[in-house]
Motif scaffolding. Structure first.
Motif, PDB file in Angstrom:
ATOM      1  N   GLN A 141      -1.354   0.377  64.316  1.00 38.13           N
ATOM      2  CA  GLN A 141      -0.736   1.578  64.886  1.00 38.13           C
ATOM      3  C   GLN A 141       0.250   2.195  63.985  1.00 38.13           C
ATOM      4  OE1 GLN A 141       1.804  -0.087  68.296  1.00 38.13           O
ATOM      5  NE2 GLN A 141       0.213   0.281  69.651  1.00 38.13           N
ATOM      6  N   PHE A 142       0.391   3.524  63.889  1.00 36.81           N
ATOM      7  CA  PHE A 142       1.357   4.179  63.197  1.00 36.81           C
ATOM      8  C   PHE A 142       2.262   4.744  64.073  1.00 36.81           C
ATOM      9  CE2 PHE A 142      -1.869   4.960  60.094  1.00 36.81           C
ATOM     10  CZ  PHE A 142      -1.226   4.846  58.681  1.00 36.81           C
ATOM     11  N   ILE A 143       3.553   4.647  63.860  1.00 34.15           N
ATOM     12  CA  ILE A 143       4.657   4.858  64.761  1.00 34.15           C
ATOM     13  C   ILE A 143       5.669   5.552  64.131  1.00 34.15           C
ATOM     14  CG2 ILE A 143       4.508   2.681  66.245  1.00 34.15           C
ATOM     15  CD1 ILE A 143       6.998   1.669  64.745  1.00 34.15           C
ATOM     16  N   THR A 144       6.624   6.407  64.827  1.00 34.03           N
ATOM     17  CA  THR A 144       7.587   7.004  64.286  1.00 34.03           C
ATOM     18  C   THR A 144       8.630   6.979  65.261  1.00 34.03           C
ATOM     19  OG1 THR A 144       8.163   9.400  63.364  1.00 34.03           O
ATOM     20  CG2 THR A 144       6.840   9.533  65.394  1.00 34.03           C
ATOM     21  N   GLY A 149       9.969  14.732  63.450  1.00 35.44           N
ATOM     22  CA  GLY A 149       9.239  15.941  63.060  1.00 35.44           C
ATOM     23  C   GLY A 149       7.762  15.675  63.122  1.00 35.44           C
ATOM     24  N   VAL A 150       7.721  14.309  63.194  1.00 37.99           N
ATOM     25  CA  VAL A 150       6.129  13.896  63.191  1.00 37.99           C
ATOM     26  C   VAL A 150       5.483  13.875  64.220  1.00 37.99           C
ATOM     27  CG1 VAL A 150       4.511  11.880  62.376  1.00 37.99           C
ATOM     28  CG2 VAL A 150       6.482  12.496  60.893  1.00 37.99           C
ATOM     29  N   MET A 153      -0.948  12.783  62.979  1.00 34.66           N
ATOM     30  CA  MET A 153      -0.980  12.091  61.708  1.00 34.66           C
ATOM     31  C   MET A 153      -0.922  13.222  60.509  1.00 34.66           C
ATOM     32  SD  MET A 153      -1.403   8.867  61.903  1.00 34.66           S
ATOM     33  CE  MET A 153      -2.377   8.217  60.421  1.00 34.66           C
ATOM     34  N   GLU A 154      -1.433  14.177  60.744  1.00 37.45           N
ATOM     35  CA  GLU A 154      -1.269  15.322  59.653  1.00 37.45           C
ATOM     36  C   GLU A 154       0.221  15.559  59.054  1.00 37.45           C
ATOM     37  OE1 GLU A 154      -5.221  15.622  61.526  1.00 37.45           O
ATOM     38  OE2 GLU A 154      -3.142  15.656  62.176  1.00 37.45           O
ATOM     39  N   ASP A 155       1.064  15.401  60.076  1.00 38.77           N
ATOM     40  CA  ASP A 155       2.557  15.535  59.767  1.00 38.77           C
ATOM     41  C   ASP A 155       3.077  14.522  58.572  1.00 38.77           C
ATOM     42  OD1 ASP A 155       2.385  17.715  61.190  1.00 38.77           O
ATOM     43  OD2 ASP A 155       3.352  16.555  63.054  1.00 38.77           O
ATOM     44  N   ILE A 156       2.404  13.555  58.326  1.00 37.99           N
ATOM     45  CA  ILE A 156       2.740  12.431  57.738  1.00 37.99           C
ATOM     46  C   ILE A 156       3.041  13.101  56.248  1.00 37.99           C
ATOM     47  CG2 ILE A 156       2.148  10.307  56.404  1.00 37.99           C
ATOM     48  CD1 ILE A 156       1.057   9.467  58.912  1.00 37.99           C
ATOM     49  N   ARG A 157       2.391  14.007  55.758  1.00 35.47           N
ATOM     50  CA  ARG A 157       2.299  14.727  54.311  1.00 35.47           C
ATOM     51  C   ARG A 157       3.705  14.769  54.019  1.00 35.47           C
ATOM     52  NH1 ARG A 157      -1.853  16.792  51.364  1.00 35.47           N
ATOM     53  NH2 ARG A 157      -3.266  16.880  53.323  1.00 35.47           N
TER      54      ARG A 157
END
Length: 317
Positions: A141-144, A149-150, A153-157
């Motif tokens: 998983q990717f978690i925030t 503001g994420v 997934m594209e907001d990781i940049r």
């Protein structure tokens, strides 16, 4: 997870090199039956330690897991007739080195470290935790955290991403590959990678807003929430992968053959009901309710495929 994976080099005593697909065992081991794991050596080369040393993968607080595993280790002691000692390890590399050096006899290696332990340290995987119906596995998983503001997934940049260690499947290899191949996000160009050392550190780091994003194993976060180590609303999931196998439990290849049989018996006959192990791992999805026999050749094929798709070679020093 198809061909979306790319690994990076691990500069450590045991090194991952992006060279060519190669999963041959280190030259100190033999595999005459083609099952991809080290054979048990001739009787004269087998060892019979007075005390069996057990180590669980360095995922969370070792003191917590020493208590969790205590009933199982007592059971193994009764079955084998030997004293069994819990050995806390601080890193995947240290755990593999301990096995390779003969200081570790029975272990649980995390998903990503298992192939390295097999090829470079003579690890023989025997079991995996599973639900009573045979279901097993975890998801990357990717978690925030809320307010990061994420949203996708594209907001990781342009942000920092917490990984665990370079040998971890869910904590580094799979998420790095996904970012590169599915989202065209390159480390140190599009995001800044940082390393927390363990999955629980990454979860806590996001929950405490030290990291805006982290890549973790789903089962770790669920256990931490169930133990009230972290609140469920302190983080949220923005990506979840297909299923991977969980921790592999097995033995050093050169233990006395009949002792290996006894250790296998201990895993197979452990009475889970009412134990700390059942309480802890019963919180995962799917639940850990028994030790299910596996073969490394079959159960870890998906992990080897991830590595082979980008030409990972295990180089053992």
């Amino acid at each position: 997870m198809r061909s979306l994976f790319r690994a990076a080099a691990l500069s450590a005593t045991l090194t991952l090199s992006l060279l060519s697909s190669a999963f041959a065992l280190d030259t100190r081991y033999r595999d005459t039956d083609g099952d991809l794991v080290a054979d048990i050596p001739a009787a004269a080369e087998q060892v019979d330690p007075a005390v069996l040393i057990f180590a669980y993968t360095p995922v969370e607080d070792p003191s917590v897991y020493a208590r969790v595993w205590d009933s199982f280790l007592q059971h193994m002691s009764r079955v084998t007739g030997k004293r069994v000692q819990f050995f806390p390890v601080q890193s995947n590399a240290a755990q593999i080195e301990a096995l390779r050096a003969g200081r570790l006899h029975v272990a649980g290696f995390n998903t990503g470290s298992t192939p390295l332990a097999v090829n470079c340290a003579g690890f023989r995987p025997l079991f995996i935790m599973a639900a009573n119906d045979g279901d097993f596995g975890y998801r990357m998983q990717f978690i925030t955290h809320p307010g990061s503001g994420v949203e996708k997934m594209e907001d990781i940049r342009g942000r920092r991403i917490a990984f665990t260690s370079e040998t971890s499947n869910s904590g580094y290899k799979a998420p790095s590959a996904l970012l590169r191949d599915a989202y065209r996000l390159e480390a140190n160009r599009d995001f800044t990678p940082v390393f927390s050392g363990r999955h629980d550190n990454s979860v806590l780091g996001v929950a405490n807003r030290d990291y805006p994003v982290a890549a973790i194993a789903s089962e770790v976060a669920r256990r931490m929430v169930a133990r009230n180590v972290v609140r469920a609303d302190a983080f949220r999931v923005i990506y979840e992968s297909d299923r991977f196998p969980t921790t592999a439990y097995g033995v050093a290849h050169n233990l006395r053959a009949d002792l290996q049989d006894k250790i296998r018996e201990a895993f197979a006959t452990f009475p889970w009901a009412g134990t700390a192990l059942a309480e802890e791992f019963g919180k995962t999805i799917p639940a850990g309710e028994r030790f299910m026999p596996i073969t490394y050749r079959d159960a870890w094929k998906v992990v080897r495929d991830v590595d082979a798709s980008v030409g990972v070679q295990y180089t053992c020093r």
